[in-house]
Design an enzyme around this catalytic site. Structure first.
Site, short mmCIF file in Angstrom:
data_model
loop_
_atom_site.label_atom_id
_atom_site.label_comp_id
_atom_site.label_asym_id
_atom_site.label_seq_id
_atom_site.Cartn_x
_atom_site.Cartn_y
_atom_site.Cartn_z
N HIS A 95 -28.04 -45.73 -30.23
CA HIS A 95 -28.36 -44.75 -29.19
C HIS A 95 -27.25 -43.81 -29.38
O HIS A 95 -26.22 -44.01 -29.90
CB HIS A 95 -28.74 -45.17 -27.99
CG HIS A 95 -27.55 -45.67 -27.21
ND1 HIS A 95 -27.14 -47.10 -27.12
CD2 HIS A 95 -26.69 -44.96 -26.31
CE1 HIS A 95 -26.27 -46.96 -26.59
NE2 HIS A 95 -25.77 -46.05 -25.98
N ASP A 133 -25.42 -40.91 -26.89
CA ASP A 133 -25.21 -40.54 -25.49
C ASP A 133 -24.93 -38.83 -25.32
O ASP A 133 -24.23 -38.31 -26.24
CB ASP A 133 -23.75 -40.94 -24.63
CG ASP A 133 -23.77 -42.49 -24.75
OD1 ASP A 133 -25.07 -43.00 -24.82
OD2 ASP A 133 -22.90 -42.92 -24.15
N HIS A 193 -24.47 -37.64 -19.62
CA HIS A 193 -24.40 -39.02 -19.28
C HIS A 193 -23.45 -39.34 -18.20
O HIS A 193 -23.44 -40.18 -17.38
CB HIS A 193 -24.31 -39.76 -20.44
CG HIS A 193 -24.02 -41.39 -20.13
ND1 HIS A 193 -24.74 -42.09 -19.35
CD2 HIS A 193 -22.98 -42.30 -20.65
CE1 HIS A 193 -24.39 -43.50 -19.41
NE2 HIS A 193 -23.32 -43.58 -20.17
N HIS A 199 -15.23 -42.06 -22.51
CA HIS A 199 -16.47 -41.30 -22.38
C HIS A 199 -16.24 -39.97 -21.93
O HIS A 199 -16.65 -38.89 -22.46
CB HIS A 199 -17.59 -42.00 -21.64
CG HIS A 199 -18.26 -43.15 -22.25
ND1 HIS A 199 -17.91 -44.26 -22.74
CD2 HIS A 199 -19.91 -42.99 -22.45
CE1 HIS A 199 -18.91 -44.98 -23.25
NE2 HIS A 199 -19.97 -44.12 -23.41
#
Length: 227
Positions: A52, A54, A58, A167
């Protein structure tokens, strides 16, 4: 060989591995040809299921959602970082970053951990260090994908040292993050042979989404040898 298409995606199946706490996956018949004249699957899954991407959203409500990003963010020439052979939960330092990084390039991080897909120690993957993420962003790269569960450290079950520091670096720079890729060993071989590699990580068109599953595919062309 010419052109080869390499599938970099894990299949979506009932009971497949998910990030701890994410929705479990079920893909079961809703209709069958025998009873209803058609086969239709009923799907239950989270937006971060399997292979997947992001979106920056997110991590922060003020950052772009998946459908607010240009399609160019999900495809481009690929450079593969060889981070195989590291011990479990080891930070990947910037010294392993390959050359050729720049705007429009998709960086694929090969940890070798996709070989552990479905095993308990899949959670113990290496991950880019924060300074590595900062160097990636400084190079102009805005698409990063890894053959592991996360670009951040996944803590052992019951541990409380959860962090999304990598992230945050990537998302605040507007980057797309791909996770749970597979097959990057093949791309490392192609890169070593000088082949041109392009990758596509196009997500399902989920409106306003934080993430979505993708069919990740690489196009390897040995007729366009890089020098």
């Amino acid at each position: 060989m010419g052109v080869e298409l390499v599938d970099l995606s894990v299949p979506i199946v009932t009971g497949m591995p998910v990030y701890p706490g994410d929705p479990e996956v079920a893909a079961v018949p809703a209709l069958t040809a025998a009873e209803s004249g058609v086969n239709v699957l009923r799907l239950h899954l989270g937006s971060h299921t399997g292979t997947h991407v992001d979106a920056p959203f997110h991590l922060d409500d003020t950052l772009p959602r998946l459908d607010e990003l240009p399609l160019t963010r999900f495809t481009g020439p690929a450079v593969v970082m060889d981070a195989r052979g590291l011990p479990p939960r080891t930070p990947i330092g910037p010294d392993l970053l390959p050359g050729g990084l720049g705007p429009g390039v998709v960086l694929l991080v090969a940890t070798g951990w996709s070989a552990k897909w479905g095993a308990d120690d899949y959670l113990a993957h290496p991950y880019p260090a924060v300074e590595t993420a900062e160097a990636i962003v400084a190079a102009g790269v805005r698409t990063v994908a890894v053959d592991a569960l996360s670009v951040d450290r996944t803590p052992p079950p019951g541990a409380d040292d959860f962090s999304l520091a990598v992230h945050r670096v990537l998302c605040r720079a507007g980057a797309v993050i791909g996770e749970n890729l597979t097959g990057l060993d093949r791309l490392l071989d192609a890169q070593d042979a000088g082949c041109a590699i392009e990758v596509s990580l196009f997500p399902i068109a989920l409106a306003g989404a934080d993430a979505a599953p993708v069919r990740a595919v690489a196009r390897v062309d040995d007729r366009a040898v890089l020098v």
